[in-house]
Scaffold this motif. Structure first.
Motif, PDB file in Angstrom:
ATOM      1  N   PRO A  39     -23.808  -2.884  16.812  1.00  0.00           N
ATOM      2  CA  PRO A  39     -24.121  -1.723  16.230  1.00  0.00           C
ATOM      3  C   PRO A  39     -23.086  -1.725  14.700  1.00  0.00           C
ATOM      4  N   GLU A  40     -22.399  -2.586  14.449  1.00  0.00           N
ATOM      5  CA  GLU A  40     -21.770  -2.465  13.471  1.00  0.00           C
ATOM      6  C   GLU A  40     -20.654  -3.559  13.197  1.00  0.00           C
ATOM      7  N   VAL A  41     -20.022  -3.604  11.974  1.00  0.00           N
ATOM      8  CA  VAL A  41     -19.243  -4.530  11.616  1.00  0.00           C
ATOM      9  C   VAL A  41     -17.890  -3.935  10.646  1.00  0.00           C
ATOM     10  N   ASN A  42     -16.890  -4.920  11.721  1.00  0.00           N
ATOM     11  CA  ASN A  42     -15.651  -3.841  10.802  1.00  0.00           C
ATOM     12  C   ASN A  42     -15.295  -4.175  10.050  1.00  0.00           C
ATOM     13  N   LYS A  43     -14.580  -3.428   8.968  1.00  0.00           N
ATOM     14  CA  LYS A  43     -15.022  -3.629   8.222  1.00  0.00           C
ATOM     15  C   LYS A  43     -13.193  -3.008   7.771  1.00  0.00           C
ATOM     16  N   THR A  44     -12.725  -3.511   6.434  1.00  0.00           N
ATOM     17  CA  THR A  44     -11.455  -2.745   5.797  1.00  0.00           C
ATOM     18  C   THR A  44     -11.213  -1.153   4.693  1.00  0.00           C
ATOM     19  N   GLY A  45     -10.225  -1.500   5.016  1.00  0.00           N
ATOM     20  CA  GLY A  45     -10.700   0.296   3.634  1.00  0.00           C
ATOM     21  C   GLY A  45     -10.998  -0.117   2.610  1.00  0.00           C
ATOM     22  N   THR A  46     -11.359  -1.374   2.130  1.00  0.00           N
ATOM     23  CA  THR A  46     -12.019  -2.033   0.608  1.00  0.00           C
ATOM     24  C   THR A  46     -12.883  -2.407   1.305  1.00  0.00           C
ATOM     25  N   LEU A  93      -0.028   0.069  11.809  1.00  0.00           N
ATOM     26  CA  LEU A  93       0.263   1.009  10.749  1.00  0.00           C
ATOM     27  C   LEU A  93       1.877   0.514  10.537  1.00  0.00           C
ATOM     28  N   VAL A  94       2.125   0.531  12.722  1.00  0.00           N
ATOM     29  CA  VAL A  94       4.055   0.388  12.687  1.00  0.00           C
ATOM     30  C   VAL A  94       4.644  -0.199  11.603  1.00  0.00           C
ATOM     31  N   HIS A  95       4.357  -1.344  11.753  1.00  0.00           N
ATOM     32  CA  HIS A  95       4.079  -3.011  10.841  1.00  0.00           C
ATOM     33  C   HIS A  95       4.300  -2.517   9.655  1.00  0.00           C
ATOM     34  N   CYS A  96       3.737  -1.836   9.146  1.00  0.00           N
ATOM     35  CA  CYS A  96       3.524  -1.514   7.766  1.00  0.00           C
ATOM     36  C   CYS A  96       4.619  -1.264   7.331  1.00  0.00           C
ATOM     37  N   VAL A  97       5.118   0.323   7.570  1.00  0.00           N
ATOM     38  CA  VAL A  97       6.079   0.857   7.622  1.00  0.00           C
ATOM     39  C   VAL A  97       7.215   0.430   7.777  1.00  0.00           C
ATOM     40  N   ASN A  98       7.526  -0.737   9.089  1.00  0.00           N
ATOM     41  CA  ASN A  98       8.736  -0.677   9.768  1.00  0.00           C
ATOM     42  C   ASN A  98       9.277  -2.306   8.243  1.00  0.00           C
ATOM     43  N   ILE A  99       8.040  -2.701   7.819  1.00  0.00           N
ATOM     44  CA  ILE A  99       8.494  -3.946   6.640  1.00  0.00           C
ATOM     45  C   ILE A  99       9.017  -3.125   5.183  1.00  0.00           C
ATOM     46  N   SER A 100       8.650  -2.060   5.194  1.00  0.00           N
ATOM     47  CA  SER A 100       8.585  -1.741   3.671  1.00  0.00           C
ATOM     48  C   SER A 100      10.176  -0.752   3.720  1.00  0.00           C
ATOM     49  N   ASN A 101      10.999  -0.814   5.398  1.00  0.00           N
ATOM     50  CA  ASN A 101      11.676  -0.141   5.010  1.00  0.00           C
ATOM     51  C   ASN A 101      12.091   1.328   5.142  1.00  0.00           C
ATOM     52  N   VAL A 153      10.203   5.372   0.279  1.00  0.00           N
ATOM     53  CA  VAL A 153       8.850   6.228   1.064  1.00  0.00           C
ATOM     54  C   VAL A 153       7.364   5.862   1.365  1.00  0.00           C
ATOM     55  N   ALA A 154       6.997   5.971   2.696  1.00  0.00           N
ATOM     56  CA  ALA A 154       5.687   5.330   3.078  1.00  0.00           C
ATOM     57  C   ALA A 154       4.131   6.659   2.545  1.00  0.00           C
ATOM     58  N   LEU A 155       3.732   6.245   1.798  1.00  0.00           N
ATOM     59  CA  LEU A 155       2.449   6.962   1.557  1.00  0.00           C
ATOM     60  C   LEU A 155       1.199   6.844   1.943  1.00  0.00           C
ATOM     61  N   PHE A 156       1.288   7.900   3.159  1.00  0.00           N
ATOM     62  CA  PHE A 156       0.067   7.322   4.306  1.00  0.00           C
ATOM     63  C   PHE A 156      -0.754   8.417   4.171  1.00  0.00           C
ATOM     64  N   LEU A 202       2.590   1.975  -0.557  1.00  0.00           N
ATOM     65  CA  LEU A 202       0.940   2.619  -0.525  1.00  0.00           C
ATOM     66  C   LEU A 202       0.645   2.246   0.781  1.00  0.00           C
ATOM     67  N   ILE A 203       0.371   2.898   1.996  1.00  0.00           N
ATOM     68  CA  ILE A 203      -0.020   1.920   3.281  1.00  0.00           C
ATOM     69  C   ILE A 203      -1.959   3.192   3.479  1.00  0.00           C
ATOM     70  N   ASN A 204      -2.950   2.294   3.777  1.00  0.00           N
ATOM     71  CA  ASN A 204      -4.189   2.047   3.792  1.00  0.00           C
ATOM     72  C   ASN A 204      -3.927   3.252   5.302  1.00  0.00           C
ATOM     73  N   PHE A 205      -4.332   4.424   4.707  1.00  0.00           N
ATOM     74  CA  PHE A 205      -4.967   5.348   5.366  1.00  0.00           C
ATOM     75  C   PHE A 205      -5.504   5.363   7.169  1.00  0.00           C
ATOM     76  N   ASN A 206      -6.655   3.723   6.887  1.00  0.00           N
ATOM     77  CA  ASN A 206      -7.250   3.720   7.964  1.00  0.00           C
ATOM     78  C   ASN A 206      -6.000   2.688   9.365  1.00  0.00           C
ATOM     79  N   LEU A 207      -4.698   2.439   8.631  1.00  0.00           N
ATOM     80  CA  LEU A 207      -4.736   2.028   9.779  1.00  0.00           C
ATOM     81  C   LEU A 207      -3.989   2.479  11.300  1.00  0.00           C
ATOM     82  N   ARG A 208      -4.039   1.806  12.452  1.00  0.00           N
ATOM     83  CA  ARG A 208      -3.923   2.528  13.216  1.00  0.00           C
ATOM     84  C   ARG A 208      -2.392   1.800  14.119  1.00  0.00           C
ATOM     85  N   LEU A 209      -1.883   2.222  15.045  1.00  0.00           N
ATOM     86  CA  LEU A 209      -0.780   2.036  15.807  1.00  0.00           C
ATOM     87  C   LEU A 209      -0.055   0.065  15.779  1.00  0.00           C
ATOM     88  N   GLU A 210      -0.232  -0.820  15.914  1.00  0.00           N
ATOM     89  CA  GLU A 210       0.509  -1.759  15.609  1.00  0.00           C
ATOM     90  C   GLU A 210       0.113  -1.627  14.266  1.00  0.00           C
TER      91      GLU A 210
END
Length: 618
Positions: free
Chosen positions: A561-568, A165-173, A129-132, A155-163
């Motif tokens: 203006p700003e640099v992109n960062k991951t959730g961590t 996010l789908v990738h993380c859910v799919n690879i976990s089955n 079960v994915a936690l998002f 445990l999926i990064n809640f900042n993920l979007r689009l591809e």
């Protein structure tokens, strides 16, 4: 007498850990002594024996505990049940966002309801079960409830979007998502405030379902200490995230080493604002008996927090000074990634007695801890008994970062002061040394090398370059994927980022290498977050000349203006590397370092073509 007592204690620990009889231990010590420099070794021994004895004791205690849990076929839920029995009415979670407090008994009952609901819905041992979702008390109760019936949480990064996010859910089955997005063939549950107009069709509100579920402990599957508990994803600084496997024993080891190594007690309270999908937080829950989780904090309240990631410390130093900074009861700041350039400034400004820096990736088997408050160090390895903890720095090719091997085919260990990649020997039947890897087997294989410590063995490749001093203290230098070569020299992006950020009043700075046709290696480029256009380039050049060698000074600057960062808080460099220094591809202001004038000049299409043609030399 003191040295004799230390030697006796050291011999005793060695016998316990390695299992050697005394008549084999003494010659081993003498041989090591004679072969390691005599009096120089004695100096190292005297200065590090206390530290090493403490670490050996921690390893011994954790090893004995792990063996007991293996023998008793325990799991994290079973260990948690014992905590509930002893401390049921003690506060376990405090969520700052709502002010709610959960006791261990309430957390236990909530997780039981989660387990019973999933059983009622047909979930079984081994399902995912994915936690998002963002931080909340329910987060811990959800994955704990799943673990009680053998369901594994992703445990999926809640900042993920689009591809991504789908990738993380799919690879976990995953067969369900809490909370999800528009996904096919999965159930979706919404945890928290319910608004039917804002959620995908077919989503169910979790709270009333849990209220109706039984609160008794369901029957448990026959799971053991080395079974999977959940998945934690890599940050995805390059490419798509990978799902790292965390088994019950690894979760316990992460928590126990921190708890015993940094001398924590059951009365400690851990304040935290980091996302709960991140391993730096999730592995500590077992260690402490009261945790406080914050929503994304304002800097005014953040001074109460003792868990950090290095970039957060820099952000704090960039805030205006306040009187309250010294008015707290924080005894320790625990985390990783604090740069040596701001280490003492952070301690002094915020009156923090101890920096408990540690090193470790979610999946690694070579974690380190700075138990002695050594400035700048992320941990250590004993120089007296280096074989007790089988980790090592090994030589790598400066250009390709490939492992360098001797005539026998075995990797060459680094000497003190020599940078090398950190590796950890894999012993799969030892829970302290095993490597569980990722869901993707090919990704797992890439992190394993053979014949590293000796012929025919296998070891985990950290991908990180560290340096060790003569006393065994380890200092993080760079990630192998983030170095680049320019003018015959290797440039450490981490080091340059830290220096430039300090020169620019703690602005966000991302450093990377870009290819220049006809030039050897890659030219340095610095992307600087400067929304107010306040950077004084003339002053910046003068300051940089004092702080950096010529080859490490960025050839190109990019102001955005700003640099992109991951959730961590890790910088995402892939897209910026791809953009290069082409003005037609980069919408931001670009500059290049004109060495003949000793200043940065604006980079336009005409200058860009001149650089490509080789007319303008860098």
């Amino acid at each position: 007498m003191m040295r004799l007592a230390c030697c006796a204690a050291l011999l005793f620990v060695l016998r316990l850990l390695v299992g050697l009889p005394w008549y084999q231990v003494i010659p081993a010590i003498l041989i090591f002594y004679l072969g390691s420099g005599g009096w120089h070794f004695l100096k190292i021994f005297v200065k590090t024996v206390g530290r090493d004895l403490h670490a050996a004791g921690v390893l011994l205690q954790v090893k004995m505990n792990v063996k007991r849990h293996l023998r008793e076929k325990n799991t994290i839920p079973k260990i948690f049940a014992e905590t509930v029995r002893r401390h049921g009415d003690k506060t376990a979670l405090i969520f700052e966002g709502t002010g709610e407090r959960w006791t261990f008994r309430q957390l236990d009952e909530y997780s039981n309801r989660v387990a019973n609901l999933l059983l009622e819905r047909g979930f079984k041992d081994g399902d995912v079960v994915a936690l998002f979702m963002e931080n909340r008390s329910q987060y811990v109760g959800l994955w704990l409830g799943m673990a009680k019936i053998g369901v594994e949480a992703a445990l999926i990064n809640f900042n993920l979007r689009l591809e991504a996010l789908v990738h993380c859910v799919n690879i976990s089955n995953a067969k369900a998502v809490v909370f999800g997005s528009e996904l096919n063939d999965v159930q979706m549950f919404c945890c928290g405030d319910w608004d039917a107009k804002r959620v995908p069709q077919g989503t169910e509100c979790l709270e009333p379902l849990l209220d109706a579920a039984p609160s008794h402990l369901p029957s448990r599957p026959q799971r053991c200490f080395t079974d999977r508990l959940f998945y934690i994803y890599t940050s995805g600084t390059t490419g798509m995230p990978k799902a790292a496997i965390v088994v019950h024993s690894r979760y316990y080891r992460m928590a126990a080493l921190v708890y015993y190594g940094f001398r924590m007690t059951s009365d400690d309270v851990l304040y935290d604002c980091l996302p709960l999908y991140h391993s730096a937080v999730i592995g500590l829950f077992l260690s402490l008996l009261c945790l406080t989780f914050f929503s994304p904090p304002s800097c005014s309240i953040f001074l109460q927090i003792v868990q950090y990631i290095g970039e957060i410390c820099r952000y704090l130093l960039n805030q205006p000074v306040r009187d309250m900074e010294q008015q707290h009861r924080v005894r320790m700041a625990l985390g990783n990634g604090l740069r040596q350039s701001i280490w003492e400034e952070f301690m002094n400004r915020f009156n923090i007695p101890q920096i408990a820096e540690f090193y470790g990736a979610t999946e690694c088997n070579c974690s380190l801890g700075n138990f002695g408050n050594k400035v700048g160090a992320c941990g250590f390895n004993s120089q007296i008994l280096p074989f007790i903890y089988p980790i090592r720095l090994v030589r790598v090719d400066e250009e390709t970062m490939e492992l360098i091997r001797g005539p026998d085919g075995v990797c060459i260990p680094c000497k003190p002061g020599e940078p090398g990649q950190l590796v950890g020997r894999i012993i799969q039947n030892d829970p302290l040394r095993r490597f569980d890897g990722y869901v993707n087997q090919s990704a797992t294989s890439k992190k394993i090398a053979s014949s590293v410590f000796k012929k025919g063995d296998s070891a985990y490749l950290s991908g990180d370059v560290l340096i060790m001093d003569e006393y065994g203290h380890m200092y993080f230098k760079d990630r192998t994927g983030d170095t680049f070569r320019w003018k015959g020299e290797n440039v450490s992006t981490t080091e340059v980022e830290g220096t430039l950020s300090r020169l620019l009043d703690m602005k966000d700075v991302v450093v990377y290498g870009v290819e220049v046709p006809g030039a050897e290696g890659k030219a340095g480029m610095a992307a600087i977050a400067d929304p107010s256009h306040s950077t004084d380039l003339e002053k910046f050049v003068k300051d940089m000349e004092k702080a950096l060698p010529p080859y490490a000074r960025p050839v190109f600057l990019r102001f955005l203006p700003e640099v992109n960062k991951t959730g961590t808080f890790k910088f995402q460099k892939t897209d910026m590397r791809r953009d290069g220094f082409d003005p037609s591809a980069v919408p931001d202001r670009l500059y290049f370092l004109d060495s003949s004038r000793g200043r940065y000049m604006q980079l336009d299409e005409e200058v860009y073509r001149s650089i490509l043609s080789g007319k303008h030399k860098l």
